[in-house]
Write a protein that holds these residues in place. Structure first.
Motif, mmCIF file in Angstrom:
data_model
loop_
_atom_site.group_PDB
_atom_site.id
_atom_site.type_symbol
_atom_site.label_atom_id
_atom_site.label_comp_id
_atom_site.label_asym_id
_atom_site.label_seq_id
_atom_site.Cartn_x
_atom_site.Cartn_y
_atom_site.Cartn_z
ATOM 1 N N TYR A 82 -7.669 -0.217 3.914
ATOM 2 C CA TYR A 82 -7.437 0.815 4.931
ATOM 3 C C TYR A 82 -8.425 1.981 4.829
ATOM 4 N N ARG A 83 -9.516 1.801 4.105
ATOM 5 C CA ARG A 83 -10.507 2.879 3.981
ATOM 6 C C ARG A 83 -11.023 3.311 5.359
ATOM 7 N N ASN A 108 0.832 -1.205 0.000
ATOM 8 C CA ASN A 108 0.000 0.000 0.000
ATOM 9 C C ASN A 108 0.868 1.257 0.000
ATOM 10 N N MET A 109 1.979 1.204 0.724
ATOM 11 C CA MET A 109 2.912 2.332 0.722
ATOM 12 C C MET A 109 3.450 2.570 -0.686
ATOM 13 N N ALA A 110 3.810 1.484 -1.381
ATOM 14 C CA ALA A 110 4.313 1.618 -2.749
ATOM 15 C C ALA A 110 3.249 2.227 -3.657
ATOM 16 N N LEU A 111 2.002 1.798 -3.490
ATOM 17 C CA LEU A 111 0.901 2.362 -4.275
ATOM 18 C C LEU A 111 0.771 3.861 -4.022
ATOM 19 N N ALA A 112 0.795 4.247 -2.756
ATOM 20 C CA ALA A 112 0.684 5.668 -2.419
ATOM 21 C C ALA A 112 1.853 6.461 -2.989
ATOM 22 N N PHE A 116 -5.169 5.045 3.922
ATOM 23 C CA PHE A 116 -5.992 4.757 2.748
ATOM 24 C C PHE A 116 -5.402 5.529 1.575
ATOM 25 N N ALA A 117 -4.965 4.812 0.546
ATOM 26 C CA ALA A 117 -4.135 5.396 -0.509
ATOM 27 C C ALA A 117 -4.705 6.676 -1.131
ATOM 28 N N PRO A 118 -5.993 6.737 -1.514
ATOM 29 C CA PRO A 118 -6.485 7.981 -2.116
ATOM 30 C C PRO A 118 -6.361 9.193 -1.187
ATOM 31 N N ILE A 119 -6.658 9.007 0.094
ATOM 32 C CA ILE A 119 -6.521 10.116 1.041
ATOM 33 C C ILE A 119 -5.054 10.490 1.198
ATOM 34 N N TRP A 120 -4.204 9.485 1.352
ATOM 35 C CA TRP A 120 -2.767 9.703 1.529
ATOM 36 C C TRP A 120 -2.177 10.450 0.330
ATOM 37 N N ILE A 121 -2.500 9.969 -0.870
ATOM 38 C CA ILE A 121 -1.972 10.590 -2.091
ATOM 39 C C ILE A 121 -2.426 12.044 -2.197
ATOM 40 N N ASN A 122 -3.722 12.266 -2.074
ATOM 41 C CA ASN A 122 -4.249 13.623 -2.243
ATOM 42 C C ASN A 122 -3.697 14.586 -1.199
ATOM 43 N N GLU A 123 -3.545 14.110 0.028
ATOM 44 C CA GLU A 123 -3.022 14.967 1.087
ATOM 45 C C GLU A 123 -1.575 15.360 0.807
ATOM 46 N N MET A 124 -0.752 14.410 0.401
ATOM 47 C CA MET A 124 0.659 14.706 0.155
ATOM 48 C C MET A 124 0.852 15.564 -1.091
#
Length: 221
Positions: A195-196, A168-172, A208-216
């Motif tokens: 992780y939703r 999941n970290m790699a995806l993010a 949760f990847a979408p939240i993590w990505i958008n936040e960063m």
């Protein structure tokens, strides 16, 4: 300093409340409940002691293994020795310190990464995806990002929890650091939903990847 000396310090510093908290977080019974800061302070006094580090690791005690990662001479570890260490540890905190302070500093980490990306062993695969995440973020040259996304999409739902975390970290990281693949990374994260509903403390970012990505990405401006 000997193993007995270290264990005497651990016994003096141990805290039963912290010990019980550690167990709730996935640690085993073989631990004293010593604060991480106290372990770091002991390591500062010892500095590097490869013989002691290996002896501490062999005890299987959680604090001993944490201390071992801080005082071992990474350059003297063979790839087979490090592979064995990675496969033998299932406590997330210890595995994370081993990856951060030993695996990522090993001169053969790329060869190990490639080996671990082809294994079904959950802890070795966890380390492999952790190293791959580091390359995605800092040195992606030579990585096949679309192929990694294919693997994540196909394999992450059925992966062991230990491996799932670093996949999941790699995806993010793909979504954060590679704009060309961001839309697909977001779509995969949303579709898989891993992780939703993960509980997050105030002020922390959801895994949760979408939240993590958008936040960063938002922080990058």
């Amino acid at each position: 300093m000997t193993t007995d000396d270290v264990f005497s310090k651990f016994k003096a510093l141990g805290n039963e409340t912290l010990r019980r908290q550690n167990i709730k977080r996935g640690a085993h019974e073989n631990q004293f409940g010593v604060k991480l800061g106290d372990i770091r302070n002991i390591a500062k006094k010892i500095k590097t002691d490869n013989k002691l580090a290996k002896a501490l690791w062999e005890t299987g005690n959680m604090e001993a293994r944490l201390l071992s990662t801080l005082i071992i001479d990474t350059q003297l570890l063979s790839t087979d020795e490090l592979d064995s260490m990675v496969r033998s540890e299932h406590v997330p905190q210890v595995a994370d310190w081993l990856n951060a302070y030993v695996v990522k500093e090993h001169p053969e980490k790329e060869a190990l990464r490639q080996r671990w990306m082809q294994t079904d062993h959950p802890m070795a695969a966890r380390a492999g995806w952790s190293l791959t995440g580091g390359r995605i973020a800092r040195s992606p040259e030579g990585l096949d990002i679309p192929a990694l996304l294919d693997r994540i999409e196909a394999e992450m739902p059925g992966a062991a929890p230990e491996t799932q975390w670093t996949m999941n970290m790699a995806l993010a990281y793909i979504g954060i650091y590679h704009a060309a693949y961001r839309e697909r990374a977001l779509a995969i994260g949303d579709r898989l939903g891993i992780y939703r509903d993960y509980p997050v403390s105030k002020g922390c970012t959801s895994p949760f990847a979408p939240i993590w990505i958008n936040e960063m990405v938002k922080r990058q401006g």
